[in-house]
Design a protein around this motif. Sequence first.
Motif, short mmCIF file in Angstrom:
data_model
loop_
_atom_site.label_atom_id
_atom_site.label_comp_id
_atom_site.label_asym_id
_atom_site.label_seq_id
_atom_site.Cartn_x
_atom_site.Cartn_y
_atom_site.Cartn_z
N ILE A 724 -17.97 20.30 -23.73
CA ILE A 724 -18.00 20.52 -22.34
C ILE A 724 -16.86 21.75 -22.07
CG2 ILE A 724 -16.79 19.40 -20.16
CD1 ILE A 724 -18.09 16.67 -20.85
N PHE A 725 -15.80 21.65 -22.94
CA PHE A 725 -14.77 22.41 -22.96
C PHE A 725 -15.44 23.78 -23.15
CE2 PHE A 725 -11.46 19.16 -24.24
CZ PHE A 725 -11.25 19.02 -22.83
N LEU A 726 -16.33 23.87 -24.05
CA LEU A 726 -16.90 25.44 -24.41
C LEU A 726 -17.50 25.81 -23.17
CD1 LEU A 726 -17.85 24.93 -28.16
CD2 LEU A 726 -15.90 26.23 -27.30
N SER A 727 -18.47 24.72 -22.53
CA SER A 727 -19.20 25.31 -21.21
C SER A 727 -18.38 25.84 -20.39
CB SER A 727 -19.91 24.21 -20.71
OG SER A 727 -19.20 23.02 -20.42
N VAL A 728 -16.99 25.01 -20.12
CA VAL A 728 -16.25 25.32 -19.08
C VAL A 728 -15.60 27.02 -19.39
CG1 VAL A 728 -13.71 24.98 -18.20
CG2 VAL A 728 -15.45 23.10 -18.51
N ILE A 729 -15.28 27.40 -20.69
CA ILE A 729 -14.71 28.57 -20.84
C ILE A 729 -15.79 29.73 -20.77
CG2 ILE A 729 -15.24 28.74 -23.40
CD1 ILE A 729 -11.80 29.11 -21.89
N ASN A 730 -16.93 29.32 -20.82
CA ASN A 730 -18.00 30.07 -20.46
C ASN A 730 -18.18 30.68 -18.96
OD1 ASN A 730 -19.41 30.52 -22.99
ND2 ASN A 730 -20.68 28.89 -22.74
N GLU A 731 -17.70 29.71 -18.10
CA GLU A 731 -17.69 29.91 -16.34
C GLU A 731 -16.23 30.44 -16.28
OE1 GLU A 731 -18.63 26.64 -13.73
OE2 GLU A 731 -19.48 25.53 -15.70
N VAL A 732 -15.29 30.21 -16.76
CA VAL A 732 -13.89 30.79 -16.59
C VAL A 732 -13.04 31.25 -17.99
CG1 VAL A 732 -13.20 29.81 -14.43
CG2 VAL A 732 -12.69 28.41 -16.60
N PRO A 733 -13.68 32.50 -18.19
CA PRO A 733 -13.03 32.87 -19.55
C PRO A 733 -11.63 33.02 -19.74
CG PRO A 733 -15.08 34.46 -19.11
CD PRO A 733 -14.86 33.33 -17.68
N ASP A 734 -11.10 32.83 -20.69
CA ASP A 734 -9.31 33.12 -20.98
C ASP A 734 -8.86 32.04 -20.15
OD1 ASP A 734 -10.25 35.01 -22.48
OD2 ASP A 734 -9.87 36.78 -21.41
N ASP A 735 -9.43 30.98 -19.57
CA ASP A 735 -8.55 30.04 -18.65
C ASP A 735 -7.77 29.41 -19.94
OD1 ASP A 735 -7.96 28.27 -16.44
OD2 ASP A 735 -8.64 26.74 -17.78
N PRO A 736 -6.35 29.36 -19.68
CA PRO A 736 -5.36 29.06 -20.83
C PRO A 736 -5.47 27.31 -20.86
CG PRO A 736 -4.23 30.47 -19.41
CD PRO A 736 -5.44 29.96 -18.53
N ALA A 737 -5.68 26.47 -19.81
CA ALA A 737 -5.78 25.18 -20.09
C ALA A 737 -7.03 24.71 -20.96
CB ALA A 737 -5.56 24.44 -18.78
N THR A 738 -8.06 25.33 -20.53
CA THR A 738 -9.21 25.06 -21.33
C THR A 738 -9.10 25.57 -22.85
OG1 THR A 738 -10.31 25.42 -19.33
CG2 THR A 738 -11.76 25.22 -21.41
N LEU A 739 -8.45 26.64 -23.23
CA LEU A 739 -8.27 27.20 -24.27
C LEU A 739 -7.48 26.26 -25.45
CD1 LEU A 739 -7.84 30.93 -23.92
CD2 LEU A 739 -9.83 29.98 -25.30
N GLY A 740 -6.47 25.73 -24.53
CA GLY A 740 -5.47 24.75 -25.05
C GLY A 740 -6.42 23.37 -25.49
N GLN A 741 -7.13 22.98 -24.68
CA GLN A 741 -8.01 21.84 -24.82
C GLN A 741 -9.01 21.89 -25.87
OE1 GLN A 741 -9.47 21.61 -20.96
NE2 GLN A 741 -7.53 20.24 -20.05
N ILE A 742 -9.62 23.29 -26.05
CA ILE A 742 -10.64 23.51 -27.24
C ILE A 742 -9.76 23.56 -28.52
CG2 ILE A 742 -11.54 25.44 -28.39
CD1 ILE A 742 -12.69 26.26 -25.34
#
Length: 866
Positions: A724-742
Amino acid sequence: MDIADPEVEQQPRTDSPVFVGSDRYRIQSTLGAGGMGIVYLAEDLKLHRQVAIKKLKDNAASQNARDRIQQEARLLAQLNHPNIVALHDVLEDQGDIALVMEYIEGTTLRPWMRERSPNLQQKLSLLMQICLGLSEAHNLGIIHRDLKSDNILITENAKGEPVAKITDFGIAKSQQLDEKTLTEENQLAGTITAMSPEQILGKPLDARSDLFSLGTIAFELLCGSRPFEKHEAGALAMANRITNEAHTPPQEAWPDIPEPLAILLDKLLAKDPAQRPQNALVVYQGFALLHKQGLESESEDFTATMTDLFTHHKIKSRRRWQRVVAGIAVALVVGASGYWGWKEFTRLEPQYIAVMPVEINGEIRGEENAKALTRTMVRQALMNSVSQLKASALVSFTPKEGQDFEAQLQKLKDKGVTDALFARLECAQVRCEIDIQRIEPVNSQIKQQKSFTFLADKQQEGEYRITNSATALFPASHTNKTRAQVSMSDEDYRKYLEILSRLDQKDLSPEDLSVLEVMINQYPLNTNLYHAYTSVSAKLFVQTDQGAFIERGLAMLERAHTHKLDRQQLLVQELWLRTYSDDKASFEKLLKKFESQEAPSAALLAKYGRFLYVQGDYEAGLHYAQEAAQLNPSADNLYLIAINQTASGDYENARITLSRITKHFPEHWSSYALLGVIELESGNLRAAESAITSIPENLRGWRTKSNLGVVLFLQKSYEHALQIFLSVINEVPDDPATLGQIAETYLMLEKKQDAQRAFRKLLEVSKEENGLEAQQFKAIAEANLGNSTRAIVLVNNMIREASDDTYVRYAAAQVYALAREWRSANYHLEALLQQGMGAEWFNLPAFQQLCTQPEVSQTVANAICD
């Protein structure tokens, strides 16, 4: 670093030092020269790096010039920010002085604009960076005073993205220093085209003067032209333009500019500093909101939210999940706003009526805009029909672009609309066949309809007939006495329609009010003119933030009272205008008067409830949201209750409200998303997962997906969470919160190399940001990459800024655990557990290390250790 003339050719390399006795720096070439100074490219032989050295020309070394360069050195010594050119060293020799500064490989903003074709996202990113640099200077009491595109250097980071650097603080002023920083030789230092009106007039300056200059930069960058074109008569004429004449409207320079962006530019370029945003951080928030989520939003509520932000200067610090709630509210709360509306005079069932877009097929003979004016006339006639009905309120509605008819009806259903008026015209030359329908959004059924023919060149007669025909579609018990027609001349009526057309297109000017005033003087009993006047007043206020427009609207309503026009409608108009004011006491006083008439408007109450929510007054916002929902229990009014309850921490009642919504409006997906936030924040992971997965997968926003990923992570379903986190980062590249979660998910999967790559990426994307949340990401990334000292410095800064913030404490606990500072980690863990944070948040390896340490308290060990 100062590049005064980017076209100066570089001079050949020389081995001469800048000063006698200074053998650390070797000049390589000349970068640029201005009237007083020259800038060299040099090599720092000690640190093996290129630097820029700025020194005075020999013929310009007056005492005032020396004072200015010394002033620049003193101020730059205080500044340490990635968006401000750094000072490395100061060289002095026999009373002369030179500054050794960071060398920026790039160019200034104006030639960069000419050479590139940046998209809107890149432009907003640069403006956000300039705001952050300005905010740093202003926080230290430093006013730049010569902010212009030539003093903004543009370079590129490792990813090839543009980075802005503010330079040339030569005439900057520190508000803590003596006013006589510069001598009388430079009473009006700076560049006229970059000056604020108060700077030109020699008035005292504060940080808002730089914001005016920022407005000129932003206008040129976004609109492709300057807000004040250079005057052929010279500097004095230009100064007069800036101080006394209006700037070019952003919509004229860029017809497709998003309305919130135009509002911000107008506010930055306000003549009166009090009308500008309070500080650079507020402006940053506006650009950031547009950059991250506003570019695809055209709703009036989004515009209103932006207007409130720039008008009232509220900077809110919330926990991460509460910020998610705020994002949901901005995007999804439509909060039924209305033109006018009221409760029934009797015990009639209330009706909430919307006018759908008018459909015209065929051609209409006449002037070029004949079809547009006919559409405006028909829409206005349908709106007027609602004013002739008892127990009825007109709810504003503008569908999203491309939204089909059924989707429009679904939206109206969610807004609590009981009846929709729809008109379809088939026109040929001057004859139009019109079919008017009264539709029930709940089941998409046509309740009543009426068809007839009218002549398009007899528009006033057409409007009167359409109004009466639409009124007749409703039961006789709801119908008031039909108002007599108050006709205007054909020319005046055309002007009236043109103003209404511009109102719909949000393209108004103060002259429109003047035109309406003349017509009201001539036709004082025409109720429609007063409605138009108050609508234009409110829209001009939104565009300019000038309270005088609201006052003019209120004054006109007082005049209407003297002609004994419908008191009920005039009260609704006044209540509507006062929702744009900060004066809560006056609004509530008027509301009591309104309630004494037994005719409160759910639409206006909801509008005011949303306004209070944006202001952070959740208790008052909840009160008015509840009043609106009692009159009209629509999904949106109930949702307005829920977000106020959630924001104030009343999760129990928020759950009850959301349950009521989903029971009666099972496809109101934003309610499920909000419930997921509440359950996640409360640690009820299965309930959070159930709420979020109730939303069809294709309708989940990226924030909702991210929340689901967190739920799965906390349930130890790491592989699924990672997907799920990887799919989110595809929608919003470089989102810091998602990168931290990944990164943290990779840690739990024992994929350390992948985690390290994700943490490095997180550090890279957050290094240019300096907000509290960005500092948290940087601290956690630094600690996981083994840079404990830097991480602890960041943590200490955050604790000084917001010691009670849950996520600051969480970051601090993680950083101290990774740094093996067991006592400090234990201290913050105990505080988090006491706040009610569940043990599932502490499964990361960093926290589990504490389980074997003797310094850890029994409270922490019992809570987080198996």
